[in-house]
Design a protein around this motif. Structure first.
Motif, PDB file in Angstrom:
ATOM      1  N   TRP A 184       0.827  -1.215   0.000  1.00 16.49           N
ATOM      2  CA  TRP A 184       0.000   0.000   0.000  1.00 16.49           C
ATOM      3  C   TRP A 184       0.856   1.258   0.000  1.00 16.49           C
ATOM      4  O   TRP A 184       0.431   2.302  -0.501  1.00 16.49           O
ATOM      5  N   LEU A 185       2.085   1.170   0.539  1.00 13.92           N
ATOM      6  CA  LEU A 185       2.958   2.332   0.573  1.00 13.92           C
ATOM      7  C   LEU A 185       3.377   2.727  -0.841  1.00 13.92           C
ATOM      8  O   LEU A 185       3.379   3.907  -1.196  1.00 13.92           O
ATOM      9  N   VAL A 186       3.696   1.747  -1.660  1.00 14.63           N
ATOM     10  CA  VAL A 186       4.067   2.023  -3.051  1.00 14.63           C
ATOM     11  C   VAL A 186       2.871   2.610  -3.795  1.00 14.63           C
ATOM     12  O   VAL A 186       3.014   3.539  -4.599  1.00 14.63           O
ATOM     13  N   THR A 187       1.666   2.108  -3.511  1.00 15.15           N
ATOM     14  CA  THR A 187       0.454   2.641  -4.149  1.00 15.15           C
ATOM     15  C   THR A 187       0.234   4.098  -3.748  1.00 15.15           C
ATOM     16  O   THR A 187      -0.101   4.943  -4.587  1.00 15.15           O
ATOM     17  N   ALA A 188       0.427   4.405  -2.479  1.00 12.00           N
ATOM     18  CA  ALA A 188       0.256   5.790  -2.012  1.00 12.00           C
ATOM     19  C   ALA A 188       1.251   6.719  -2.702  1.00 12.00           C
ATOM     20  O   ALA A 188       0.905   7.830  -3.112  1.00 12.00           O
ATOM     21  N   VAL A 189       2.479   6.262  -2.852  1.00 17.07           N
ATOM     22  CA  VAL A 189       3.492   7.079  -3.533  1.00 17.07           C
ATOM     23  C   VAL A 189       3.129   7.243  -5.005  1.00 17.07           C
ATOM     24  O   VAL A 189       3.323   8.317  -5.589  1.00 17.07           O
ATOM     25  N   ARG A 190       2.588   6.205  -5.620  1.00 18.77           N
ATOM     26  CA  ARG A 190       2.153   6.295  -7.020  1.00 18.77           C
ATOM     27  C   ARG A 190       1.122   7.410  -7.204  1.00 18.77           C
ATOM     28  O   ARG A 190       1.225   8.230  -8.107  1.00 18.77           O
ATOM     29  N   VAL A 191       0.112   7.435  -6.348  1.00 23.56           N
ATOM     30  CA  VAL A 191      -0.963   8.428  -6.473  1.00 23.56           C
ATOM     31  C   VAL A 191      -0.419   9.838  -6.228  1.00 23.56           C
ATOM     32  O   VAL A 191      -0.700  10.771  -6.985  1.00 23.56           O
ATOM     33  N   ALA A 192       0.368  10.008  -5.159  1.00 16.16           N
ATOM     34  CA  ALA A 192       0.942  11.322  -4.868  1.00 16.16           C
ATOM     35  C   ALA A 192       1.845  11.778  -6.008  1.00 16.16           C
ATOM     36  O   ALA A 192       1.808  12.945  -6.431  1.00 16.16           O
ATOM     37  N   GLY A 193       2.644  10.865  -6.534  1.00 11.75           N
ATOM     38  CA  GLY A 193       3.526  11.198  -7.653  1.00 11.75           C
ATOM     39  C   GLY A 193       2.749  11.587  -8.894  1.00 11.75           C
ATOM     40  O   GLY A 193       3.117  12.525  -9.613  1.00 11.75           O
TER      41      GLY A 193
END
Length: 198
Positions: A63-72
């Motif tokens: 989920w951390l990688v997903t959160a970074v994807r959306v913010a990015g």
């Protein structure tokens, strides 16, 4: 060490948000040393984190990688809009060419965001480089030295070497083309990040 240098260069040389920003700052001769230092130092930290085993932690917290994807994706979309505005509105370009310089804090903040909000950095630098280095056993730290050297050489060459292209960018039309390309690259990356986050 040579293997790390080769893999590091192969991952970093591809055009992306970070490289486009470093090139643009180099062409403008605006806080180039700070941008190069931020990008290179960030890469070194990420490579060392990957070789040190952070990749295994990221695999357990998807989920951390997903959160970074959306913010990015949100950040890149905003940056794409700004680049498109410069490309489509000559008045914005003229104001920029007239000598208005971005502050050091804004430039460093953008460099940090383009680096740390890019999930490809974690996937490539931390996970991929870290796993390849881990397979080398005791030599993994020499591999890391090679990968870190690749980042230092690339960002220094791109940032300070951009001045060789200054004659091409003496014309406002060339800046408009560059900003148009940057806008397309940023928008495409934002879309790919959102698709990957779904």
């Amino acid at each position: 060490m040579l293997a790390g240098l080769g893999l590091g260069l192969s991952l970093i040389v591809a055009i992306g948000a970070q490289n486009a920003f470093v090139l643009r700052q180099g062409l403008r001769r605006e806080h180039v040393a700070a941008v190069v230092a931020v990008c290179a130092a960030s890469d070194v930290v990420l490579v060392l984190a990957g070789v040190g085993g952070t990749g295994a932690v990221l695999e357990r917290v998807p989920w951390l990688v997903t959160a970074v994807r959306v913010a990015g994706a949100v950040f890149l979309a905003g940056y794409a809009v700004l680049a498109a505005r410069r490309a489509l509105r000559p008045t914005a370009l003229a104001a920029q060419a007239g000598g208005s310089r971005a502050g050091l804090g804004a430039v460093v903040g953008t460099a940090l965001a383009l680096t740390w909000l890019n999930p490809h950095v974690y996937l490539d630098t931390v996970l991929l480089l870290g796993s390849v280095a881990g397979a080398r056993g005791a030599d993994r730290w020499w591999f890391a030295v090679g990968a870190c050297t690749a980042s230092l050489v690339w960002f220094t060459g791109l940032g300070f070497g951009a001045r060789a292209l200054r004659p091409v960018f003496a014309r406002p039309a060339a800046w408009r083309v560059l900003d148009g390309v940057i806008a397309v690259v940023m928008a495409a990356l934002a879309v790919s990040l959102l698709v990957g986050a779904g």
